[in-house]
Scaffold this motif. Structure first.
Motif, PDB file in Angstrom:
ATOM      1  N   ASN A   4      -1.307   0.791  -5.390  1.00 19.10           N
ATOM      2  CA  ASN A   4      -0.816  -0.395  -4.694  1.00 19.10           C
ATOM      3  C   ASN A   4       0.691  -0.295  -4.483  1.00 19.10           C
ATOM      4  O   ASN A   4       1.485  -0.418  -5.416  1.00 19.10           O
ATOM      5  CB  ASN A   4      -1.171  -1.653  -5.491  1.00 19.10           C
ATOM      6  CG  ASN A   4      -0.905  -2.898  -4.714  1.00 19.10           C
ATOM      7  OD1 ASN A   4       0.217  -3.173  -4.331  1.00 19.10           O
ATOM      8  ND2 ASN A   4      -1.958  -3.664  -4.472  1.00 19.10           N
ATOM      9  N   ALA A   5       1.083  -0.074  -3.223  1.00 20.81           N
ATOM     10  CA  ALA A   5       2.493   0.124  -2.894  1.00 20.81           C
ATOM     11  C   ALA A   5       3.314  -1.133  -3.135  1.00 20.81           C
ATOM     12  O   ALA A   5       4.482  -1.045  -3.533  1.00 20.81           O
ATOM     13  CB  ALA A   5       2.630   0.577  -1.448  1.00 20.81           C
ATOM     14  N   THR A   6       2.733  -2.284  -2.918  1.00 22.36           N
ATOM     15  CA  THR A   6       3.469  -3.533  -3.121  1.00 22.36           C
ATOM     16  C   THR A   6       3.844  -3.700  -4.589  1.00 22.36           C
ATOM     17  O   THR A   6       4.974  -4.094  -4.909  1.00 22.36           O
ATOM     18  CB  THR A   6       2.630  -4.727  -2.641  1.00 22.36           C
ATOM     19  OG1 THR A   6       2.278  -4.515  -1.278  1.00 22.36           O
ATOM     20  CG2 THR A   6       3.392  -6.032  -2.771  1.00 22.36           C
ATOM     21  N   ALA A   7       2.925  -3.396  -5.480  1.00 13.32           N
ATOM     22  CA  ALA A   7       3.204  -3.494  -6.916  1.00 13.32           C
ATOM     23  C   ALA A   7       4.250  -2.469  -7.339  1.00 13.32           C
ATOM     24  O   ALA A   7       5.152  -2.781  -8.125  1.00 13.32           O
ATOM     25  CB  ALA A   7       1.921  -3.308  -7.720  1.00 13.32           C
ATOM     26  N   ILE A   8       4.155  -1.271  -6.805  1.00 13.94           N
ATOM     27  CA  ILE A   8       5.132  -0.227  -7.130  1.00 13.94           C
ATOM     28  C   ILE A   8       6.523  -0.647  -6.681  1.00 13.94           C
ATOM     29  O   ILE A   8       7.499  -0.571  -7.441  1.00 13.94           O
ATOM     30  CB  ILE A   8       4.718   1.112  -6.489  1.00 13.94           C
ATOM     31  CG1 ILE A   8       3.434   1.631  -7.134  1.00 13.94           C
ATOM     32  CG2 ILE A   8       5.843   2.137  -6.603  1.00 13.94           C
ATOM     33  CD1 ILE A   8       2.782   2.771  -6.387  1.00 13.94           C
ATOM     34  N   GLU A   9       6.634  -1.132  -5.449  1.00 19.99           N
ATOM     35  CA  GLU A   9       7.935  -1.567  -4.936  1.00 19.99           C
ATOM     36  C   GLU A   9       8.446  -2.781  -5.701  1.00 19.99           C
ATOM     37  O   GLU A   9       9.652  -2.911  -5.925  1.00 19.99           O
ATOM     38  CB  GLU A   9       7.844  -1.872  -3.441  1.00 19.99           C
ATOM     39  CG  GLU A   9       7.719  -0.627  -2.589  1.00 19.99           C
ATOM     40  CD  GLU A   9       8.864   0.358  -2.814  1.00 19.99           C
ATOM     41  OE1 GLU A   9      10.043  -0.069  -2.861  1.00 19.99           O
ATOM     42  OE2 GLU A   9       8.584   1.560  -2.959  1.00 19.99           O
ATOM     43  N   GLY A  10       7.548  -3.675  -6.096  1.00 27.54           N
ATOM     44  CA  GLY A  10       7.960  -4.837  -6.876  1.00 27.54           C
ATOM     45  C   GLY A  10       8.562  -4.437  -8.212  1.00 27.54           C
ATOM     46  O   GLY A  10       9.595  -4.975  -8.627  1.00 27.54           O
ATOM     47  N   LEU A  11       7.933  -3.478  -8.879  1.00 23.25           N
ATOM     48  CA  LEU A  11       8.484  -2.990 -10.151  1.00 23.25           C
ATOM     49  C   LEU A  11       9.829  -2.311  -9.944  1.00 23.25           C
ATOM     50  O   LEU A  11      10.753  -2.493 -10.740  1.00 23.25           O
ATOM     51  CB  LEU A  11       7.500  -2.025 -10.819  1.00 23.25           C
ATOM     52  CG  LEU A  11       6.320  -2.671 -11.523  1.00 23.25           C
ATOM     53  CD1 LEU A  11       5.325  -1.605 -11.963  1.00 23.25           C
ATOM     54  CD2 LEU A  11       6.793  -3.479 -12.723  1.00 23.25           C
ATOM     55  N   ARG A  12       9.956  -1.540  -8.871  1.00 20.88           N
ATOM     56  CA  ARG A  12      11.249  -0.896  -8.572  1.00 20.88           C
ATOM     57  C   ARG A  12      12.334  -1.937  -8.337  1.00 20.88           C
ATOM     58  O   ARG A  12      13.466  -1.797  -8.812  1.00 20.88           O
ATOM     59  CB  ARG A  12      11.123   0.014  -7.359  1.00 20.88           C
ATOM     60  CG  ARG A  12      10.418   1.297  -7.646  1.00 20.88           C
ATOM     61  CD  ARG A  12      10.417   2.200  -6.440  1.00 20.88           C
ATOM     62  NE  ARG A  12       9.675   3.409  -6.752  1.00 20.88           N
ATOM     63  CZ  ARG A  12       9.003   4.106  -5.874  1.00 20.88           C
ATOM     64  NH1 ARG A  12       8.962   3.731  -4.604  1.00 20.88           N
ATOM     65  NH2 ARG A  12       8.353   5.185  -6.228  1.00 20.88           N
ATOM     66  N   LEU A  65       4.871  -7.897 -15.815  1.00 19.09           N
ATOM     67  CA  LEU A  65       3.533  -7.819 -16.390  1.00 19.09           C
ATOM     68  C   LEU A  65       2.464  -7.971 -15.307  1.00 19.09           C
ATOM     69  O   LEU A  65       1.477  -7.227 -15.289  1.00 19.09           O
ATOM     70  CB  LEU A  65       3.360  -8.892 -17.464  1.00 19.09           C
ATOM     71  CG  LEU A  65       2.040  -8.902 -18.210  1.00 19.09           C
ATOM     72  CD1 LEU A  65       1.825  -7.581 -18.938  1.00 19.09           C
ATOM     73  CD2 LEU A  65       2.020 -10.050 -19.200  1.00 19.09           C
ATOM     74  N   ALA A  66       2.680  -8.891 -14.378  1.00 20.00           N
ATOM     75  CA  ALA A  66       1.710  -9.092 -13.299  1.00 20.00           C
ATOM     76  C   ALA A  66       1.653  -7.870 -12.380  1.00 20.00           C
ATOM     77  O   ALA A  66       0.563  -7.472 -11.942  1.00 20.00           O
ATOM     78  CB  ALA A  66       2.060 -10.343 -12.508  1.00 20.00           C
ATOM     79  N   TYR A  67       2.803  -7.271 -12.094  1.00 20.35           N
ATOM     80  CA  TYR A  67       2.799  -6.051 -11.276  1.00 20.35           C
ATOM     81  C   TYR A  67       2.043  -4.923 -11.989  1.00 20.35           C
ATOM     82  O   TYR A  67       1.292  -4.174 -11.366  1.00 20.35           O
ATOM     83  CB  TYR A  67       4.224  -5.588 -10.952  1.00 20.35           C
ATOM     84  CG  TYR A  67       4.902  -6.380  -9.869  1.00 20.35           C
ATOM     85  CD1 TYR A  67       4.288  -6.590  -8.631  1.00 20.35           C
ATOM     86  CD2 TYR A  67       6.169  -6.898 -10.051  1.00 20.35           C
ATOM     87  CE1 TYR A  67       4.914  -7.301  -7.628  1.00 20.35           C
ATOM     88  CE2 TYR A  67       6.804  -7.612  -9.049  1.00 20.35           C
ATOM     89  CZ  TYR A  67       6.175  -7.808  -7.846  1.00 20.35           C
ATOM     90  OH  TYR A  67       6.798  -8.507  -6.843  1.00 20.35           O
ATOM     91  N   LEU A  68       2.246  -4.817 -13.298  1.00 15.96           N
ATOM     92  CA  LEU A  68       1.535  -3.776 -14.051  1.00 15.96           C
ATOM     93  C   LEU A  68       0.027  -4.022 -14.054  1.00 15.96           C
ATOM     94  O   LEU A  68      -0.761  -3.079 -13.957  1.00 15.96           O
ATOM     95  CB  LEU A  68       2.076  -3.705 -15.479  1.00 15.96           C
ATOM     96  CG  LEU A  68       3.483  -3.122 -15.607  1.00 15.96           C
ATOM     97  CD1 LEU A  68       4.001  -3.305 -17.024  1.00 15.96           C
ATOM     98  CD2 LEU A  68       3.514  -1.667 -15.189  1.00 15.96           C
ATOM     99  N   LYS A  69      -0.374  -5.285 -14.130  1.00 16.83           N
ATOM    100  CA  LYS A  69      -1.800  -5.603 -14.067  1.00 16.83           C
ATOM    101  C   LYS A  69      -2.360  -5.263 -12.685  1.00 16.83           C
ATOM    102  O   LYS A  69      -3.495  -4.785 -12.564  1.00 16.83           O
ATOM    103  CB  LYS A  69      -2.028  -7.079 -14.391  1.00 16.83           C
ATOM    104  CG  LYS A  69      -1.842  -7.409 -15.856  1.00 16.83           C
ATOM    105  CD  LYS A  69      -2.072  -8.884 -16.115  1.00 16.83           C
ATOM    106  CE  LYS A  69      -1.905  -9.238 -17.576  1.00 16.83           C
ATOM    107  NZ  LYS A  69      -2.133 -10.679 -17.799  1.00 16.83           N
TER     108      LYS A  69
END
Length: 75
Positions: free
Chosen positions: A43-51, A31-35
């Motif tokens: 945001n590449a960090t959020a994308i990689e975190g979700l992956r 949820l935090a990555y999606l926010k």
């Protein structure tokens, strides 16, 4: 000013995501990555975190699957 606010919001959400992962709470982390992505869609960090979370979920599902039972049962 709007870009700076978005970057700040994304950074705050990324910190929250990392804290959730540290607590082993993948739902809150996701949820935090999606926010973070809502604030900064590139945001590449959020994308990689979700992956990474998805890869962990798939691995967990694979390792927790029930064992295969031969059919018909021997005997």
């Amino acid at each position: 000013a709007a870009r700076r606010a978005a970057a700040t919001a994304a950074a705050n959400h990324l910190r929250a995501a990392q804290a959730a992962r540290t607590r082993r709470n993948p739902e809150q982390a996701s949820l935090a990555y999606l926010k973070a992505l809502a604030a900064d869609p590139d945001n590449a960090t959020a994308i990689e975190g979700l992956r990474a979370l998805e890869a962990e979920r798939v691995t967990r599902a694979w390792l927790n699957r029930p064992p295969r039972v031969p059919y018909p049962p021997p005997g």
